[in-house]
Design a protein around this motif. Sequence first.
Motif, short mmCIF file in Angstrom:
data_model
loop_
_atom_site.label_atom_id
_atom_site.label_comp_id
_atom_site.label_asym_id
_atom_site.label_seq_id
_atom_site.Cartn_x
_atom_site.Cartn_y
_atom_site.Cartn_z
N PRO A 69 -26.82 0.65 1.18
CA PRO A 69 -25.96 1.43 2.08
C PRO A 69 -25.60 2.77 1.42
N VAL A 70 -25.85 3.88 2.12
CA VAL A 70 -25.63 5.20 1.54
C VAL A 70 -24.54 6.00 2.25
N ALA A 71 -24.25 5.66 3.50
CA ALA A 71 -23.23 6.38 4.27
C ALA A 71 -22.86 5.53 5.48
N GLY A 72 -21.75 5.87 6.09
CA GLY A 72 -21.36 5.13 7.27
C GLY A 72 -20.17 5.75 7.97
N GLY A 73 -19.81 5.14 9.07
CA GLY A 73 -18.66 5.59 9.83
C GLY A 73 -18.46 4.68 11.02
N ALA A 74 -17.33 4.87 11.68
CA ALA A 74 -16.98 4.00 12.79
C ALA A 74 -16.28 4.79 13.88
N PHE A 75 -16.16 4.16 15.05
CA PHE A 75 -15.29 4.70 16.09
C PHE A 75 -14.63 3.54 16.81
N GLN A 76 -13.50 3.88 17.41
CA GLN A 76 -12.74 2.94 18.23
C GLN A 76 -12.27 3.68 19.48
N ARG A 77 -11.83 2.92 20.47
CA ARG A 77 -11.31 3.54 21.69
C ARG A 77 -9.98 4.23 21.38
N TYR A 78 -9.87 5.48 21.78
CA TYR A 78 -8.62 6.24 21.67
C TYR A 78 -7.93 6.24 23.03
N ASP A 79 -8.70 6.54 24.07
CA ASP A 79 -8.25 6.39 25.45
C ASP A 79 -9.51 6.18 26.30
N ALA A 80 -9.36 6.14 27.60
CA ALA A 80 -10.49 5.78 28.48
C ALA A 80 -11.70 6.68 28.30
N ASP A 81 -11.49 7.95 27.95
CA ASP A 81 -12.59 8.90 27.82
C ASP A 81 -12.90 9.30 26.39
N THR A 82 -12.09 8.85 25.45
CA THR A 82 -12.15 9.37 24.08
C THR A 82 -12.39 8.28 23.05
N ALA A 83 -13.37 8.52 22.18
CA ALA A 83 -13.61 7.68 21.01
C ALA A 83 -12.96 8.36 19.81
N GLU A 84 -12.34 7.58 18.96
CA GLU A 84 -11.74 8.12 17.73
C GLU A 84 -12.60 7.73 16.54
N LEU A 85 -13.09 8.74 15.82
CA LEU A 85 -13.91 8.48 14.64
C LEU A 85 -13.03 8.09 13.47
N LYS A 86 -13.54 7.15 12.66
CA LYS A 86 -12.83 6.66 11.49
C LYS A 86 -13.84 6.36 10.38
N ARG A 87 -13.37 6.33 9.15
CA ARG A 87 -14.12 5.79 8.01
C ARG A 87 -15.46 6.48 7.74
N ILE A 88 -15.57 7.76 8.03
CA ILE A 88 -16.82 8.46 7.76
C ILE A 88 -16.91 8.71 6.26
N TRP A 89 -18.00 8.25 5.68
CA TRP A 89 -18.09 8.26 4.23
C TRP A 89 -19.53 8.30 3.76
N THR A 90 -19.79 9.08 2.71
CA THR A 90 -21.09 9.09 2.04
C THR A 90 -20.88 8.66 0.60
N SER A 91 -21.68 7.74 0.14
CA SER A 91 -21.60 7.29 -1.25
C SER A 91 -21.72 8.48 -2.19
#
Length: 168
Positions: A69-91
């Motif tokens: 694993p060299v990099a990664g990231g996530a998203f979750q629901r922020y509202d009905a139209d919006t994704a919230e990005l989280k945990r973006i990371w590069t080793s």
Amino acid sequence: MSGTRRLEVRAVRQDDPLAAPLLEELAVEYSTRYERPFEEQYESLTTYPEDRFAPPDGALLVLVEDGTPVAGGAFQRYDADTAELKRIWTSRHHRRRGLGRIVLEELEAEAAQRGYTRIYLTTGWRQPEAVALYLAAGYTALFDPRKPAEEIGPHPFEKHLVRKAASA
């Protein structure tokens, strides 16, 4: 990247062994930059409700190169139209190769497939590299960049996703 190295994108769960080294390194980085205990940062990252980063509303993506694993990231629901990005990371061993940008593009594509039309995220005031990445990737700063970073606190950004026309 050399032709012999293979980069793949994998959707994983938060407790997947591929996510573990990235989350641990991210906890080290947060604890160092923000002068907080490592254990506190690691626990916060690993005990976050994992269903938030799971379909249908979220995702956790890891870039894997030759099984590592060299990099990664996530998203979750922020509202009905919006994704919230989280945990973006590069080793730290794989930086300066454009992997953060690849993670952003993959997360944006996945969010668009899920029907989101907007991305929202925040990054810390002690993460100028992240601020530069988001600005270079077309994100709009939702803060006054003329103010000192410490006065702003978390730096919010947004980006509106462009819908691709359906193929005929």
